[in-house]
Structures are given as structure tokens and as C-alpha cells.
Design a protein around this motif. Structure first.
Motif, PDB file in Angstrom:
ATOM      1  N   GLY A 229       0.792  -1.228   0.000  1.00  0.00           N
ATOM      2  CA  GLY A 229       0.000   0.000   0.000  1.00  0.00           C
ATOM      3  C   GLY A 229       0.819   1.269   0.000  1.00  0.00           C
ATOM      4  O   GLY A 229       0.372   2.310  -0.473  1.00  0.00           O
ATOM      5  N   VAL A 230       2.049   1.195   0.530  1.00  0.00           N
ATOM      6  CA  VAL A 230       2.953   2.357   0.565  1.00  0.00           C
ATOM      7  C   VAL A 230       4.367   1.843   0.317  1.00  0.00           C
ATOM      8  O   VAL A 230       4.792   0.844   0.914  1.00  0.00           O
ATOM      9  N   SER A 231       5.104   2.511  -0.553  1.00  0.00           N
ATOM     10  CA  SER A 231       6.478   2.085  -0.832  1.00  0.00           C
ATOM     11  C   SER A 231       7.439   2.645   0.210  1.00  0.00           C
ATOM     12  O   SER A 231       7.155   3.634   0.887  1.00  0.00           O
ATOM     13  N   GLU A 232       8.600   1.990   0.322  1.00  0.00           N
ATOM     14  CA  GLU A 232       9.597   2.331   1.342  1.00  0.00           C
ATOM     15  C   GLU A 232      10.728   3.164   0.749  1.00  0.00           C
ATOM     16  O   GLU A 232      10.927   3.182  -0.472  1.00  0.00           O
ATOM     17  N   ARG A 233      11.472   3.846   1.592  1.00  0.00           N
ATOM     18  CA  ARG A 233      12.633   4.632   1.168  1.00  0.00           C
ATOM     19  C   ARG A 233      13.860   3.739   1.028  1.00  0.00           C
ATOM     20  O   ARG A 233      14.070   2.804   1.803  1.00  0.00           O
ATOM     21  N   PHE A 234      14.709   4.078   0.065  1.00  0.00           N
ATOM     22  CA  PHE A 234      15.925   3.318  -0.187  1.00  0.00           C
ATOM     23  C   PHE A 234      16.812   3.241   1.048  1.00  0.00           C
ATOM     24  O   PHE A 234      17.310   2.167   1.412  1.00  0.00           O
ATOM     25  N   ASP A 235      17.050   4.366   1.699  1.00  0.00           N
ATOM     26  CA  ASP A 235      18.010   4.398   2.796  1.00  0.00           C
ATOM     27  C   ASP A 235      17.522   3.644   4.030  1.00  0.00           C
ATOM     28  O   ASP A 235      18.311   3.356   4.933  1.00  0.00           O
ATOM     29  N   ASN A 236      16.247   3.308   4.088  1.00  0.00           N
ATOM     30  CA  ASN A 236      15.755   2.494   5.193  1.00  0.00           C
ATOM     31  C   ASN A 236      15.963   1.006   4.947  1.00  0.00           C
ATOM     32  O   ASN A 236      15.748   0.191   5.855  1.00  0.00           O
ATOM     33  N   THR A 392       2.527 -13.755  17.610  1.00  0.00           N
ATOM     34  CA  THR A 392       1.858 -13.741  16.304  1.00  0.00           C
ATOM     35  C   THR A 392       2.259 -12.472  15.561  1.00  0.00           C
ATOM     36  O   THR A 392       2.123 -11.362  16.093  1.00  0.00           O
ATOM     37  N   LEU A 393       2.790 -12.644  14.361  1.00  0.00           N
ATOM     38  CA  LEU A 393       3.198 -11.513  13.521  1.00  0.00           C
ATOM     39  C   LEU A 393       2.138 -11.312  12.455  1.00  0.00           C
ATOM     40  O   LEU A 393       1.811 -12.248  11.714  1.00  0.00           O
ATOM     41  N   LYS A 394       1.577 -10.118  12.388  1.00  0.00           N
ATOM     42  CA  LYS A 394       0.600  -9.764  11.364  1.00  0.00           C
ATOM     43  C   LYS A 394       1.243  -8.718  10.456  1.00  0.00           C
ATOM     44  O   LYS A 394       1.669  -7.666  10.930  1.00  0.00           O
ATOM     45  N   GLY A 395       1.302  -9.038   9.161  1.00  0.00           N
ATOM     46  CA  GLY A 395       2.106  -8.199   8.291  1.00  0.00           C
ATOM     47  C   GLY A 395       1.424  -7.751   7.023  1.00  0.00           C
ATOM     48  O   GLY A 395       0.298  -8.139   6.696  1.00  0.00           O
ATOM     49  N   ALA A 396       2.169  -6.911   6.271  1.00  0.00           N
ATOM     50  CA  ALA A 396       1.676  -6.312   5.028  1.00  0.00           C
ATOM     51  C   ALA A 396       2.765  -6.367   3.971  1.00  0.00           C
ATOM     52  O   ALA A 396       3.925  -6.053   4.230  1.00  0.00           O
ATOM     53  N   GLY A 397       2.382  -6.776   2.764  1.00  0.00           N
ATOM     54  CA  GLY A 397       3.285  -6.696   1.625  1.00  0.00           C
ATOM     55  C   GLY A 397       4.211  -7.891   1.485  1.00  0.00           C
ATOM     56  O   GLY A 397       4.323  -8.742   2.363  1.00  0.00           O
ATOM     57  N   TRP A 398       4.891  -7.911   0.332  1.00  0.00           N
ATOM     58  CA  TRP A 398       5.780  -9.014  -0.046  1.00  0.00           C
ATOM     59  C   TRP A 398       7.039  -8.397  -0.646  1.00  0.00           C
ATOM     60  O   TRP A 398       7.029  -7.876  -1.743  1.00  0.00           O
ATOM     61  N   GLY A 399       8.125  -8.413   0.115  1.00  0.00           N
ATOM     62  CA  GLY A 399       9.380  -7.844  -0.360  1.00  0.00           C
ATOM     63  C   GLY A 399       9.746  -6.572   0.377  1.00  0.00           C
ATOM     64  O   GLY A 399       9.074  -6.151   1.323  1.00  0.00           O
ATOM     65  N   HIS A 400      10.835  -5.936  -0.060  1.00  0.00           N
ATOM     66  CA  HIS A 400      11.351  -4.746   0.627  1.00  0.00           C
ATOM     67  C   HIS A 400      10.494  -3.508   0.394  1.00  0.00           C
ATOM     68  O   HIS A 400      10.577  -2.545   1.162  1.00  0.00           O
ATOM     69  N   GLY A 401       9.693  -3.490  -0.662  1.00  0.00           N
ATOM     70  CA  GLY A 401       8.745  -2.396  -0.866  1.00  0.00           C
ATOM     71  C   GLY A 401       9.318  -1.141  -1.471  1.00  0.00           C
ATOM     72  O   GLY A 401       8.612  -0.132  -1.573  1.00  0.00           O
ATOM     73  N   VAL A 402      10.573  -1.162  -1.925  1.00  0.00           N
ATOM     74  CA  VAL A 402      11.201   0.042  -2.483  1.00  0.00           C
ATOM     75  C   VAL A 402      10.968   0.094  -3.993  1.00  0.00           C
ATOM     76  O   VAL A 402      11.129  -0.899  -4.696  1.00  0.00           O
ATOM     77  N   GLY A 403      10.582   1.259  -4.503  1.00  0.00           N
ATOM     78  CA  GLY A 403      10.428   1.451  -5.941  1.00  0.00           C
ATOM     79  C   GLY A 403       9.126   0.889  -6.481  1.00  0.00           C
ATOM     80  O   GLY A 403       8.065   1.006  -5.860  1.00  0.00           O
TER      81      GLY A 403
END
Length: 454
Positions: A229-236, A392-403
Motif C-alpha cells: 500500500g505504501v512504498s519504502e525509502r531506499f536508505d531504510n 503472532t506476527l501480522k504483516g503487510a506486503g511481499w518484499g522490501h517495498g522500495v520502488g
């Protein structure tokens, strides 16, 4: 432009030469294998065996007609869908001795490499506009990696480790003797094993030489399966370098603001919700077009959960990190990125407390393979005495999310967006130019803002 791709890492390399291949004056064809003895590399062919040197390269006499098969190539290394398969390649084959193992390297032209990459990273049946978008970012990423390789200095560090922390990221610097690897660590490259379609060839030809630029720099264009739903920053995710085009992007046409997901309460609300964004889809037709057969085994990529008993988690983390925390009693996010992905996580146990990061180390530590992403919240179940018994881990997305978000981009393409509009959405502030004979020449840049869906 030629490049070298590390394909297979093993104590024995088995391959089949389909055509005449040459090393200096000697020719080879048919079934072959290379093993490592104590003092040398031994090449076994139908004609017998001979000693060869590291860097031994077999080049086809007829590039268009000849190809070679590598046997038992491991794909999806350490991921939940890891497996072996035989793969077919064009170009030259090089055998390297990298001490712990032998490495099979494919040397070939960049555009030939891209034909495979966009059929390996996604299905070759993907829409033309999505294939075009991926051709541009894969080409840009590869060239940016070659530039980065030239700029790396001897004192570059990608790991910070002491008694209190283990912070590491994985990138281009992990490959010393070839440009990129063939697995998810870089870009999936599976030779000509994957079925090409006319659309794949058309996408490469239509975007021939096109790259993304930000200012005068070719973009280090990253991508992942699903941003959540939201992409991540490279430096993170990687080194502390600010790439303005690899930043927070809301994966929707409306670009409606979302709360600050670096704050724990906002991350929890976001991760446990189902926002109306491009990558929130279960459209089987879209997913079958963008996901290869083994990727389609993963169904719960947008929102997911996994649960461990305290004993299971303690044993898992010890086996994955080689660090004995004792009995783990707490997982505490210390820093989240703009997408809600955890960058620094404190693990506390009966023997030790330590901070780990960045996102890939966290994903490796908390799964037998890899967690889908580090965008997760932790729910701790306790017994009547207040002792933790389950996480229990509840998560979002598949991968690092950058770009670029591949599933989000697939939905955009299905909605009628063209490849320039897709690239504008995921890489804000960039422009498209083309490389001809090593020089950049301006092409019409993508529009400055995302148009409404059709």
C-alpha cells in the motif's frame, strides 16, 4: 554493453554445450562437468579430463545458434519456494573458483539479458505496458549497479555488528567477480528457460536503450512484489544514501495521504486494515499474468500472519542468526520506515538482548525462509502468570517495498495506464532518456502527475 551474471554456486558444475564452444584454440561440445580438486579445477568431457584455470571461459562459435544448459540450478535461494531446475542460456560460460565453491557465470549482451529478466521476474504473458515498464527499470538498475561497482571503495561497510547490535544490508557489493547474480538478491535471471512471447520481444525493442534518470544520474531503480500500500525509502533498506525517487509513494490513483506509518499506533492500524490501493487485489487474471508459476503459490501477499510458540521462535532465531538469546520473551520495534516496515528490532531473551536490522536480516531471523516483509506488528500471548507463550506476527506486503510494486503496476496496466505513467507513479521526479553508443539522448519524459484511471 556486455555483463556477467553469476548463475550457479556449487562444488561441481554440470553443463551441456549445444553447439561448438571454444577456449582459445580448443573446442568443446556436449556433456561436461567441472569439479574442484585440492590444487586445480578438473574439466571432464567425453574426450577425457583436463586441468583448467579459474576464469576458464567457453565462447560459442555461433552466438545465435548455440546455447548451453546448466544442470541443477538453485532458484529462490533461502526463500519459501526454493527449488532446483535445469536452465538454458545464450552467450559465453565462465567457470570461477571462489574458494568455497565454483561459480558458473554467463557473459552476454545487456539487451539479451533483459529478454530473460522480464520473463523471469514476471510471467512472459504480462501486459505489454507492464513489460515495457519493467524493461526500463531493469535496464536502469543494471547500469546503475555497474556504475556503483566502479565507485565502491575498499572501506565500504554493509555490516555493523557488536555485542548490542547486528545491522546489515545486502546489495551490489556482495558480488566481487561478476556484475550481478541471477536470483532474487539482484534480479531473477533464468536464461532462455522461460517461454518468451512476442510481447516480451516487443517490450525490449520498443524501449530499446531507455533508462530512468533523476537529474543527470541513471536511477538505481528498485522493485518488489507487493509494497502493501505504501512504498519504502531506499536508505531504510540499504546504505544511508538518499535517492529522492525511491521514497514514500501511496499506491493509489487518488494519492490520499496516509498517517505517519513510522509511528507504532499508525502502523498497527494500517497493517490490520485493507486499504483501497492498486496492489490490494485478488484478480486471478491479473495475478496469473504477472506472477510466474512458483510465485502463484503465494496467495496471502497483501496481508498475512504467522505464529510461533516461544520455544519455536527461540530455536528459529538461534538457527538463523547463530545468536543464542535463550528463551525469547519480547520483540520490540525500535524504528519503522515510511511504509511501516521495521528497520530496527530489539530481541530480548533470558540470555541476551540485541538490536537487529535492516529489513532483510529481520525477515531472515523470523522465518525458516524469509518473512514476506518486515512490515508487521507483534501480538504477544501470555499465560496466567504473565509469561509470553506465543508470538503472532501480522504483516503487510511481499518484499522490501522500495520502488515499483509489481502487483500494483500490473493492476495499473490492467486499468489502462501506459508504462510511462506507471514509471512516473513509482519513481517521482524521474525522466526517460535513451542510451545510444554509450551516450544519453533525451526522449519525451513521462507526465509530471498521475492521470485518473481509465
Amino acid at each position: 554493453m556486455n555483463l556477467s551474471v553469476g548463475i550457479l554456486f556449487a562444488p561441481c558444475i554440470k553443463f551441456r554445450l549445444n553447439g561448438i564452444y571454444r577456449n582459445e584454440a580448443q573446442t568443446y561440445t556436449g556433456e561436461c562437468s567441472v569439479i574442484k580438486s585440492e590444487e586445480a579445477l578438473i574439466l571432464q568431457t567425453s574426450a577425457g579430463q583436463q586441468t583448467i584455470s579459474s576464469g576458464f571461459t567457453l565462447t560459442p562459435d555461433e552466438h545465435e545458434q548455440a546455447d548451453f544448459d546448466l544442470l541443477d540450478v538453485v532458484i529462490g535461494i533461502h526463500f519459501h519456494w526454493e527449488r532446483t531446475e535445469n536452465q538454458k542460456f545464450k552467450g559465453a560460460l565462465q567457470i570461477l573458483d571462489e574458494q568455497q565453491y565454483l561459480t558458473a557465470v554467463n557473459i552476454l549482451p545487456l539487451e539479451d539479458y533483459l529478454l530473460s529478466v522480464i520473463s523471469s521476474e514476471m510471467s512472459a504473458t504480462s501486459s505489454l505496458e507492464l513489460l515495457k515498464a519493467h524493461a526500463v527499470i531493469s535496464r536502469s538498475w543494471l547500469i546503475a549497479q555497474k556504475v556503483k561497482k566502479e565507485r565502491l571503495t575498499a572501506d565500504y561497510q554493509s555490516c555493523l555488528r557488536d555485542e548490542n547490535q547486528y545491522i546489515r544490508w545486502f546489495d551490489r557489493e556482495d558480488h566481487d567477480h561478476f556484475d550481478v547474480c541471477a536470483d532474487d538478491h539482484c534480479q531473477r535471471y533464468q536464461g532462455i528457460s522461460k517461454a518468451y512471447t512476442p510481447a516480451v520481444q516487443q517490450a525490449i525493442e520498443a524501449t530499446g536503450g531507455e533508462v530512468l534518470l533523476y537529474g543527470e544520474e541513471i536511477c538505481d531503480a528498485r522493485f518488489s512484489k507487493c509494497c502493501g500500500g505504501v512504498s519504502e525509502r531506499f536508505d531504510n533498506t540499504w546504505e544511508p544514501v538518499n535517492h529522492p525517487y525511491l521514497t514514500k509513494v501511496i499506491d493509489s490513483a487518488s494519492l490520499t495521504p496516509v498517517p505517519d506509518l513510522s509511528r507504532e499506533e499508525h502502523a498497527k492500524a494500517w497493517i490490520t486494515s485493507a486499504p483501497d490501493v492498486f496492489c490490494n487485489t485478488r484478480d486471478k487474471q491479473v495475478l496469473s499474468n504477472v506472477l510466474n508459476d512458483y510465485d502463484q503459490e503465494t496467495q496471502d501477499f497483501f496481508r498475512w500472519q504467522i505464529s510461533y510458540t516461544t520455544e519455536e521462535l527461540s530455536a528459529l532465531v538461534k538457527s538463523k542468526l547463530g545468536i543464542d538469546f535463550g528463551t525469547i520473551h519480547a520483540l520490540e520495534p525500535l524504528q519503522r520506515g515510511v511504509s511501516g516496515r521495521i528497520i530496527r528490532l530489539r530481541i530480548s531473551g533470558s540470555k541476551k538482548s540485541m538490536v537487529i536490522g535492516k529489513e532483510l536480516i529481520i525477515r531472515k531471523a523470523l522465518s525458516p525462509s524469509h518473512l514476506y516483509s518486515s512490515a508487521f506488528i507483534i501480538e504477544t500471548e501470555k499465560d496466567s502468570s504473565g509469561t509470553p507463550v506465543r508470538f503472532t506476527l501480522k504483516g503487510a506486503g511481499w518484499g522490501h517495498g522500495v520502488g515499483l510494486c509489481q502487483i500494483g503496476a500490473a493492476v495499473m496496466s490492467a486499468k489502462g495506464y501506459n508504462y510511462k505513467e506507471i514509471l512516473t507513479h513509482y519513481f517521482p521526479g524521474t525522466k526517460i532518456e535513451t542510451i545510444e553508443n554509450g551516450e544519453l539522448k533525451m526522449k519525451t519524459p513521462p507526465s509530471a502527475s498521475l492521470p485518473p484511471p481509465l
